[in-house]
Enzyme design. Structure first.
Site, PDB file in Angstrom:
ATOM      1  N   ASN A   9       0.783  -1.019   0.133  1.00 32.69           N
ATOM      2  CA  ASN A   9       0.042   0.078   0.038  1.00 32.69           C
ATOM      3  C   ASN A   9       0.768   1.321   0.084  1.00 32.69           C
ATOM      4  O   ASN A   9       0.482   2.378  -0.522  1.00 32.69           O
ATOM      5  CB  ASN A   9      -1.133  -0.092   1.289  1.00 32.69           C
ATOM      6  CG  ASN A   9      -2.210  -1.034   1.070  1.00 32.69           C
ATOM      7  OD1 ASN A   9      -2.937  -0.930   0.330  1.00 32.69           O
ATOM      8  ND2 ASN A   9      -2.120  -2.086   1.823  1.00 32.69           N
ATOM      9  N   ASP A 109       0.215 -11.052  -0.373  1.00 36.92           N
ATOM     10  CA  ASP A 109       1.465 -10.508   0.366  1.00 36.92           C
ATOM     11  C   ASP A 109       1.654 -11.350   1.818  1.00 36.92           C
ATOM     12  O   ASP A 109       2.768 -11.747   1.982  1.00 36.92           O
ATOM     13  CB  ASP A 109       1.623  -9.000   0.882  1.00 36.92           C
ATOM     14  CG  ASP A 109       0.102  -8.718   1.852  1.00 36.92           C
ATOM     15  OD1 ASP A 109      -1.014  -9.393   1.473  1.00 36.92           O
ATOM     16  OD2 ASP A 109       0.217  -7.732   2.559  1.00 36.92           O
ATOM     17  N   ASP A 129       4.688  -9.370   9.717  1.00 39.06           N
ATOM     18  CA  ASP A 129       5.073  -8.273   8.789  1.00 39.06           C
ATOM     19  C   ASP A 129       4.678  -7.129   9.118  1.00 39.06           C
ATOM     20  O   ASP A 129       3.554  -6.699   9.427  1.00 39.06           O
ATOM     21  CB  ASP A 129       4.542  -8.850   7.213  1.00 39.06           C
ATOM     22  CG  ASP A 129       5.054  -7.919   6.070  1.00 39.06           C
ATOM     23  OD1 ASP A 129       5.580  -6.627   6.466  1.00 39.06           O
ATOM     24  OD2 ASP A 129       4.962  -8.266   5.094  1.00 39.06           O
ATOM     25  N   THR A 132       2.423  -1.319   6.295  1.00 40.28           N
ATOM     26  CA  THR A 132       1.120  -0.523   6.435  1.00 40.28           C
ATOM     27  C   THR A 132       0.275  -0.957   7.671  1.00 40.28           C
ATOM     28  O   THR A 132      -0.628  -0.232   8.499  1.00 40.28           O
ATOM     29  CB  THR A 132       0.382  -0.246   5.260  1.00 40.28           C
ATOM     30  OG1 THR A 132       1.217   0.099   4.238  1.00 40.28           O
ATOM     31  CG2 THR A 132      -0.731   0.830   5.260  1.00 40.28           C
TER      32      THR A 132
END
Length: 257
Positions: A9, A109, A129, A132
């Site tokens: 993103n 992702d 992870d 964003t």
């Protein structure tokens, strides 16, 4: 050579592989609108600046959570690098079986990260992870994607503070010298960073408790993941290239290598 593009993103992270060797990583912003010509020329110039001949790129793979840019990006690769990229999407062989209630809703992702962690470190593994969003994804010893947790990323939480609170400034996100802040900037840094550490440790412990995976490895990646991993012993491994490696594994599996 393989060109791997992770479209997030905020940024597009790019890796160039020669076999198993990652030659370089590049990063460009996602939010700036670009035409296919701009993508093609930009990618070629970036590779040349890193001593990579674009003519040697003979394959590409894309993992994307931003559908709006895919047409231009795909065409840019085709027109300027003469490759038709493999897109990570339902139907692509990954080696990971998603057993959640709605498998198609799991972002590319997250699948890529799960593949990277499972192939490199085995299972059961919890993959964090820090992007964003901050995501926590659980893969068992059989390579089954069991569960995923999604929370606001550190920068996303920070942006909410300085955009929605009139007197709070935009700040650099880093760990302050002490949690006992004495002014506004370090106060915000303490809340964001130590808040993320606390959230991370609690979720790891809760996942371990409810899954029963006492031997679960915890692997982190993502831009701010290194800072958080350095502050807690709950994270076993920080792997900056986990996503790109996961894309390479998927490409090789899809092509039968």
């Amino acid at each position: 050579m393989l060109l791997a593009l992770d479209v997030g993103n905020t940024n597009i992270t790019i890796g160039v592989f020669d076999g198993e060797k990652l030659l370089c990583t590049l990063r460009i912003t996602t939010k700036l609108p670009r035409t296919s010509d701009e993508y093609g020329i930009l990618l070629k110039n970036l590779m040349r600046d890193n001593d990579i001949d674009p003519a040697h790129i003979d394959a590409a793979i894309i993992s994307s959570v931003v559908p709006a840019i895919m047409y231009s990006l795909h065409n840019g690769l085709y027109k300027y690098l003469h490759v038709d990229p493999l897109i990570v999407e339902p139907g692509v062989k990954t080696g990971i079986r998603v057993v959640t209630e709605h498998p198609a809703q799991i972002g590319a992702d997250r699948i890529v990260d799960a593949v990277g962690a499972y192939v490199k470190y085995g299972g059961p593994v919890l993959v964090l992870d820090f992007g964003t969003a901050t995501t926590y994804d659980l893969v068992d010893e059989k390579g089954q994607f069991l569960s995923g947790i999604t929370a606001p990323g550190i920068r996303t939480a920070g942006r909410a503070l300085w955009q929605d609170a009139a007197k709070l400034p935009e700040i650099e996100i880093k760990k302050p010298k002490s949690i006992l802040a004495k002014e506004t900037i370090s106060s915000m840094q303490a809340g964001l960073v130590y808040g993320q550490i606390g959230q991370t440790e609690y979720i790891i412990d809760k996942v371990r408790e409810e899954s029963g995976f006492d031997n679960m490895k915890v692997v982190a990646t993502g831009g701010l993941g290194a800072m958080i991993a350095a502050e807690t012993d709950k994270i076993d491994i920080y792997d900056a290239n986990l996503t790109l490696d996961g894309m390479r594994f998927i490409y090789e599996k899809q092509k039968g290598k």
